[in-house]
Design a protein around this motif. Sequence first.
Motif, PDB file in Angstrom:
ATOM      1  N   THR A  72       7.546   1.196   1.119  1.00 35.86           N
ATOM      2  CA  THR A  72       7.379   0.240   2.212  1.00 35.86           C
ATOM      3  C   THR A  72       6.858  -1.103   1.706  1.00 35.86           C
ATOM      4  OG1 THR A  72       6.930   2.068   3.721  1.00 35.86           O
ATOM      5  CG2 THR A  72       6.308  -0.134   4.472  1.00 35.86           C
ATOM      6  N   LYS A 127       5.285   7.923  -7.008  1.00 38.91           N
ATOM      7  CA  LYS A 127       6.562   7.823  -6.323  1.00 38.91           C
ATOM      8  C   LYS A 127       7.482   6.749  -6.909  1.00 38.91           C
ATOM      9  CE  LYS A 127       6.698  11.188  -3.630  1.00 38.91           C
ATOM     10  NZ  LYS A 127       7.780  12.149  -3.712  1.00 38.91           N
ATOM     11  N   LEU A 173      -0.435  11.223  -2.098  1.00 36.85           N
ATOM     12  CA  LEU A 173       1.015  11.131  -1.991  1.00 36.85           C
ATOM     13  C   LEU A 173       1.460  10.142  -0.910  1.00 36.85           C
ATOM     14  CD1 LEU A 173       3.647  12.224  -3.144  1.00 36.85           C
ATOM     15  CD2 LEU A 173       3.543  14.047  -1.450  1.00 36.85           C
ATOM     16  N   THR A 174       0.824  10.177   0.231  1.00 38.33           N
ATOM     17  CA  THR A 174       1.200   9.269   1.325  1.00 38.33           C
ATOM     18  C   THR A 174       0.965   7.810   0.930  1.00 38.33           C
ATOM     19  OG1 THR A 174       0.690  10.975   2.951  1.00 38.33           O
ATOM     20  CG2 THR A 174       0.803   8.724   3.767  1.00 38.33           C
ATOM     21  N   LEU A 175      -0.176   7.532   0.286  1.00 38.22           N
ATOM     22  CA  LEU A 175      -0.445   6.168  -0.181  1.00 38.22           C
ATOM     23  C   LEU A 175       0.552   5.740  -1.246  1.00 38.22           C
ATOM     24  CD1 LEU A 175      -4.332   5.715  -0.467  1.00 38.22           C
ATOM     25  CD2 LEU A 175      -2.733   4.454   0.984  1.00 38.22           C
ATOM     26  N   SER A 176       0.928   6.666  -2.129  1.00 31.48           N
ATOM     27  CA  SER A 176       1.913   6.361  -3.160  1.00 31.48           C
ATOM     28  C   SER A 176       3.255   6.010  -2.525  1.00 31.48           C
ATOM     29  CB  SER A 176       2.074   7.557  -4.102  1.00 31.48           C
ATOM     30  OG  SER A 176       3.050   7.283  -5.079  1.00 31.48           O
ATOM     31  N   GLU A 177       3.669   6.795  -1.551  1.00 34.85           N
ATOM     32  CA  GLU A 177       4.933   6.524  -0.861  1.00 34.85           C
ATOM     33  C   GLU A 177       4.888   5.179  -0.138  1.00 34.85           C
ATOM     34  OE1 GLU A 177       5.235  10.072   1.518  1.00 34.85           O
ATOM     35  OE2 GLU A 177       6.393  11.113  -0.030  1.00 34.85           O
ATOM     36  N   LEU A 178       3.786   4.884   0.523  1.00 37.49           N
ATOM     37  CA  LEU A 178       3.634   3.608   1.226  1.00 37.49           C
ATOM     38  C   LEU A 178       3.796   2.434   0.264  1.00 37.49           C
ATOM     39  CD1 LEU A 178       2.750   1.901   3.753  1.00 37.49           C
ATOM     40  CD2 LEU A 178       0.410   2.167   2.904  1.00 37.49           C
ATOM     41  N   GLU A 210     -11.038   7.426  -0.286  1.00 46.13           N
ATOM     42  CA  GLU A 210     -10.185   8.598  -0.057  1.00 46.13           C
ATOM     43  C   GLU A 210      -9.940   9.343  -1.369  1.00 46.13           C
ATOM     44  OE1 GLU A 210      -5.659   9.669   1.505  1.00 46.13           O
ATOM     45  OE2 GLU A 210      -6.486   7.690   1.935  1.00 46.13           O
TER      46      GLU A 210
END
Length: 147
Positions: free
Chosen positions: A96, A145, A87-92, A74
């Motif tokens: 989470t 993040k 960004l989404t992977l960083s937040e995950l 990706e």
Amino acid sequence: MTNCDCLTAKDKQVVTTFWSKIASKADDIGADSLSRLVTVYPQTKTYFSHWKDTSATSPQVRKHGITVMGGVREAMGKINDLTGGLLTLSELHAFTLRVDPANFKLFTQCMLLVVAIMFPVDFTPEVHMALDKFMAALARALSEKYR
């Protein structure tokens, strides 16, 4: 440095060309890199303490190695904007999974070693330098993040 501004146009070309040569072996690269990560840096095994077998042939290691290399794949597609693109992977990973961001750099070191072993002819000093810069930028983007 954000948005992979550390990479020159030449670096990006070198990395994408090398990726095209190794992409078909991404699952093996991921499994071997992850196995090395938890063996060489045992503190990283805290996230995988339920795994009895951490060899590259272990089904759990192989499955997660495939997942990690999916993230690298990706990132290759978002090489011009890693911070925004991941960004989404960083937040995950930050909110989470709560992965220690130092582990991203450790994984990149393992992956560099694995690809050097698997592709000794193609892993030239120029490829090494460009891929190292790309992987460092990828690790920084995943750590975004945490800041």
